[in-house]
Structure formats: structure tokens, C-alpha cells
Design a protein around this motif. Structure first.
Motif, short mmCIF file in Angstrom:
data_model
loop_
_atom_site.label_atom_id
_atom_site.label_comp_id
_atom_site.label_asym_id
_atom_site.label_seq_id
_atom_site.Cartn_x
_atom_site.Cartn_y
_atom_site.Cartn_z
N SER A 143 0.82 -1.22 0.00
CA SER A 143 0.00 0.00 0.00
C SER A 143 0.85 1.26 0.00
CB SER A 143 -0.93 0.00 1.22
OG SER A 143 -0.17 -0.10 2.42
N SER A 144 1.97 1.23 0.73
CA SER A 144 2.81 2.42 0.82
C SER A 144 3.74 2.52 -0.38
CB SER A 144 3.64 2.38 2.10
OG SER A 144 4.58 3.44 2.12
N LYS A 145 3.86 3.71 -0.93
CA LYS A 145 4.79 3.95 -2.04
C LYS A 145 6.18 4.34 -1.56
CE LYS A 145 1.37 5.12 -5.56
NZ LYS A 145 0.95 6.09 -6.59
N ASN A 146 6.33 4.48 -0.24
CA ASN A 146 7.63 4.84 0.31
C ASN A 146 8.63 3.71 0.10
OD1 ASN A 146 6.60 7.24 1.15
ND2 ASN A 146 6.42 6.67 3.31
N ILE A 147 9.78 4.05 -0.45
CA ILE A 147 10.83 3.05 -0.67
C ILE A 147 11.55 2.77 0.64
CG2 ILE A 147 13.03 2.59 -1.83
CD1 ILE A 147 12.03 4.27 -4.16
N LYS A 148 11.73 1.49 0.94
CA LYS A 148 12.45 1.08 2.14
C LYS A 148 13.75 0.40 1.72
CE LYS A 148 10.90 -2.47 4.49
NZ LYS A 148 10.02 -3.25 5.36
N ILE A 149 14.87 0.96 2.17
CA ILE A 149 16.19 0.37 1.90
C ILE A 149 16.64 -0.35 3.17
CG2 ILE A 149 18.56 0.80 1.14
CD1 ILE A 149 17.58 3.53 0.07
N SER A 150 16.65 -1.67 3.12
CA SER A 150 17.09 -2.46 4.28
C SER A 150 18.53 -2.92 4.05
CB SER A 150 16.19 -3.68 4.48
OG SER A 150 14.85 -3.28 4.68
N ILE A 151 19.37 -2.67 5.03
CA ILE A 151 20.79 -3.06 4.94
C ILE A 151 21.14 -3.86 6.19
CG2 ILE A 151 23.18 -2.24 4.82
CD1 ILE A 151 22.14 0.23 3.34
N SER A 152 21.71 -5.04 6.00
CA SER A 152 22.13 -5.87 7.12
C SER A 152 23.59 -6.26 6.95
CB SER A 152 21.26 -7.13 7.23
OG SER A 152 21.31 -7.88 6.04
N MET A 185 19.44 -2.17 9.56
CA MET A 185 18.76 -0.87 9.56
C MET A 185 17.81 -0.78 8.38
SD MET A 185 21.74 1.71 8.22
CE MET A 185 22.90 1.09 9.41
N GLN A 186 16.84 0.08 8.53
CA GLN A 186 15.91 0.40 7.46
C GLN A 186 15.95 1.91 7.22
OE1 GLN A 186 11.99 -1.09 8.25
NE2 GLN A 186 12.74 -3.09 8.92
N ILE A 187 16.18 2.28 5.99
CA ILE A 187 16.24 3.70 5.63
C ILE A 187 14.96 4.04 4.87
CG2 ILE A 187 17.51 5.47 4.38
CD1 ILE A 187 19.93 3.36 4.64
N LEU A 188 14.16 4.92 5.45
CA LEU A 188 12.90 5.35 4.84
C LEU A 188 13.10 6.78 4.36
CD1 LEU A 188 10.58 3.98 7.67
CD2 LEU A 188 11.24 2.82 5.57
N GLU A 189 13.47 6.91 3.09
CA GLU A 189 13.88 8.22 2.58
C GLU A 189 12.75 9.24 2.62
OE1 GLU A 189 17.47 7.02 -0.47
OE2 GLU A 189 15.48 7.33 -1.30
N GLN A 190 11.55 8.83 2.17
CA GLN A 190 10.45 9.78 2.14
C GLN A 190 10.01 10.20 3.55
OE1 GLN A 190 10.73 7.16 0.21
NE2 GLN A 190 9.89 7.49 -1.84
N ASN A 191 10.14 9.27 4.51
CA ASN A 191 9.78 9.58 5.90
C ASN A 191 10.92 10.29 6.65
OD1 ASN A 191 7.34 8.39 5.47
ND2 ASN A 191 7.85 6.47 6.47
N LYS A 192 12.07 10.40 5.98
CA LYS A 192 13.24 11.09 6.52
C LYS A 192 13.72 10.47 7.84
CE LYS A 192 11.91 15.45 4.32
NZ LYS A 192 11.60 16.89 4.49
N LYS A 193 13.74 9.14 7.88
CA LYS A 193 14.23 8.51 9.11
C LYS A 193 14.91 7.18 8.84
CE LYS A 193 9.94 6.17 10.57
NZ LYS A 193 8.93 6.08 11.65
#
Length: 326
Positions: A232-241, A247-255
Motif C-alpha cells: 500500500s505504501s509507495k515509500n521506498i524502504k532500503i534495508s541493509i544488514s 537498519m531500514q532507511i525510509l527516505e520519504q519519511n526522513k528517518k
């Protein structure tokens, strides 16, 4: 005027193609604190619209407009190529042959045909042009910090979102992956979980893919790129392990969410309109840049282009040498 004072150089900058990304470059470099002329090459209808936008904006600079490349000045300090990918190689080749171009920034996706990569590389090297590709996440301070934290070079990346333009934008994340890795390693396998259906892109004449694919490397690391219509969410989630660190980087949510303790940290993204002038200034003053150079970025593009061409061959049941992504 004192004859001993050194004359301040005035730079000739050329933007080729003034769509949305070309406009962002124009916004940024117009505020560049250097003496400059900004030359703009595009079709008549685009030029007229750009003139109106400039008139209604706060852009600074001397602007010159061209509908024909023959009228552009002979010497160009920096060219930014923002055309669509289907004509980029042709336009670039003509300009390199006709003008003295010192530096180039290319927009992605570079080219649709494999032969264009080697042809343009030969031209660039022959003319001793320095060239880069605008995959700019490597310019973002947090990713530089993260690169220094990943000491053993071992990590996995998973990029997931909905309708983020996998065909066009995967190159941004593959570029980031290689930036964080420090050194290149060979690919072991690419697993294809893309949908068989070939979708039309938001831009006419171009295509997009949905689903996912995974690139595994011989050192055991991997990157997964996923564009899932069901999310449902269009926010891209970049997960790095990397080991126990996730960590999860949520660019649009700025966190950024650190999964070991669920702590969050603010994330500052930088857009072309903010960062282009910084790259341009470095190139003009030092002929260096934080972006990846054309040769290395071409290698990354070709990983994706070969994979996409094979996907088209299997699902269209015919050989094709052109992949219409931009």
C-alpha cells in the motif's frame, strides 16, 4: 583595472534536454556562485515553456536557448545530458564530434543498446573528456558515514516499495550498493522473479517491470530490488544488514530505524535541485566529482541492461537489442 589582477573565468555550461530532471539541474546551477553562461538545447515547444518558467522564477544567470546544436558555442566547460535514453547516445555523439566539450554529466538510464556504451566510451576517451553519471545517493553524507562503518565489506541490501519505477531506477540502488562495497566483486547469479507482463511506463514509448530480482555475488553478499504492486505504501524502504547490525532507511519519511534497538535517527535526503551545483562546482574547479565515473557506471548499467534484455527475450519470445527504459 589593475593589469596584474587575474581575469575571472566565465564558464560555458550546456544543458541538453529540459524535462523535469533538466529543470532541476537548471534550478541548481543557476544559483552557482561562479560567473557563467547557461546554454539550453531542446525542441522549440520546450524552449518556449522554459523561457516562461524562468521569467516566473528566481533563477540567476545568463540564459541562451538553442533549437539546433550547430549554433551552440564551440567550447563547453560542462555539458549535462538530460534527454531520454532512446536519443541520448545519438545526441551526445553529435555534440562531442562538433564541439570541444571538457566535462559531461549524464542522466540515467544511460542508453538502451549495448553498443552505445562502448561507442560513447571510445569518443569520451579519444577527446579526453571527463564524464560522470548522476546516481547521487553516493553524495549523501549518511551513506558516506555508512560506508566507513561497514568495515568487512559484507552486507546485504533489499530495496522494496510500490510503483517506484524498477526498470528506470534500479541503477540508483545498484550504484549505492557498489559504493558501499568499496571494491567490485563478480556476480554469481541473478534470480529473476519479475512478472512476465511488460508494463507501459508513465512516459510514452518506455516500459516498466514489476516484481523482484536478486543479484548474488561470489563473496556471499546480495542485493534484492523489489517493486510490489500489492504494497500500500509507495515509500521506498532500503534495508541493509551487516552481521548483527540491521537498519531500514525510509527516505520519504526522513528517518532511519536501527533494528537492534528500534532507535530512530533523522535522514536527510538531497535532491538534484540541491546537489547538482555542488557537483558542478567541483568539476569546474577541480575536475573531480563524488558521482561515479562514466566507465564504472556503464558497467553497472550493463548488468541491468543485459538482465532486462534477457527478460524481454523470454517473455516476448523474440530477440531484441533495445530495452526501452529511461
Amino acid at each position: 583595472m589593475d593589469s596584474n589582477l587575474k581575469k575571472v573565468k566565465k564558464y560555458d555550461l550546456l544543458i541538453v534536454g529540459l524535462g523535469s530532471i533538466g529543470w532541476r539541474h537548471l534550478e541548481s546551477i543557476s544559483n552557482l556562485s561562479l560567473r557563467k553562461k547557461i546554454h539550453i538545447l531542446d525542441k522549440f515547444t520546450v524552449i518556449e515553456n522554459v523561457k516562461k518558467k524562468i521569467k516566473n522564477s528566481n533563477l540567476n544567470g545568463n540564459f541562451y536557448f538553442y533549437k539546433n546544436l550547430n549554433n551552440i558555442p564551440k567550447n563547453i566547460d560542462l555539458m549535462i545530458v538530460c534527454t531520454n535514453s532512446d536519443v541520448r547516445a545519438l545526441v551526445t555523439g553529435k555534440l562531442i564530434k562538433k564541439k570541444n566539450i571538457k566535462n559531461i554529466i549524464f542522466e540515467k538510464f544511460l542508453f538502451q543498446k549495448k553498443k552505445d556504451y562502448s561507442n560513447i566510451l571510445k569518443l569520451i576517451e579519444k577527446r579526453k573528456i571527463k564524464a560522470w553519471v548522476n546516481c547521487q545517493r553516493r553524495s549523501i553524507p549518511f551513506f558516506k558515514y555508512l560506508k566507513n562503518k561497514i568495515k568487512n565489506n559484507k552486507f546485504d541490501m533489499h530495496v522494496c516499495g510500490s510503483n517506484w519505477g524498477l526498470a528506470s531506477n534500479s541503477i540508483h540502488f545498484l550504484d549505492l550498493f557498489f559504493f558501499l562495497k568499496r571494491k567490485r566483486v563478480k556476480i554469481k547469479k541473478i534470480s529473476n522473479n519479475l512478472e512476465k507482463k511488460i508494463y507501459s511506463s508513465k512516459r510514452k514509448k518506455f516500459i516498466n517491470f514489476f516484481g523482484s530480482f536478486e543479484i548474488k555475488f561470489i563473496d556471499g553478499t546480495k542485493i534484492i530490488l523489489e517493486d510490489n504492486k500489492k504494497i500500500s505504501s509507495k515509500n521506498i524502504k532500503i534495508s541493509i544488514s551487516s552481521g548483527l547490525n540491521k537498519m531500514q532507511i525510509l527516505e520519504q519519511n526522513k528517518k532511519i530505524i536501527f533494528n537492534l534497538n528500534n532507535k530512530t535517527k533523522s535522514f536527510k535526503n538531497y535532491y538534484t535541485s540541491e546537489i547538482s551545483k555542488l557537483n558542478v562546482k567541483d568539476i569546474l574547479k577541480k575536475r573531480i566529482c563524488k558521482l561515479d565515473n562514466f566507465k564504472k557506471s556503464s558497467q553497472n548499467h550493463l548488468i541491468l541492461l543485459n538482465f532486462f534484455l534477457n527478460h524481454l527475450k523470454i517473455n516476448l519470445k523474440k530477440n531484441t537489442t533495445i530495452c526501452p527504459v529511461t
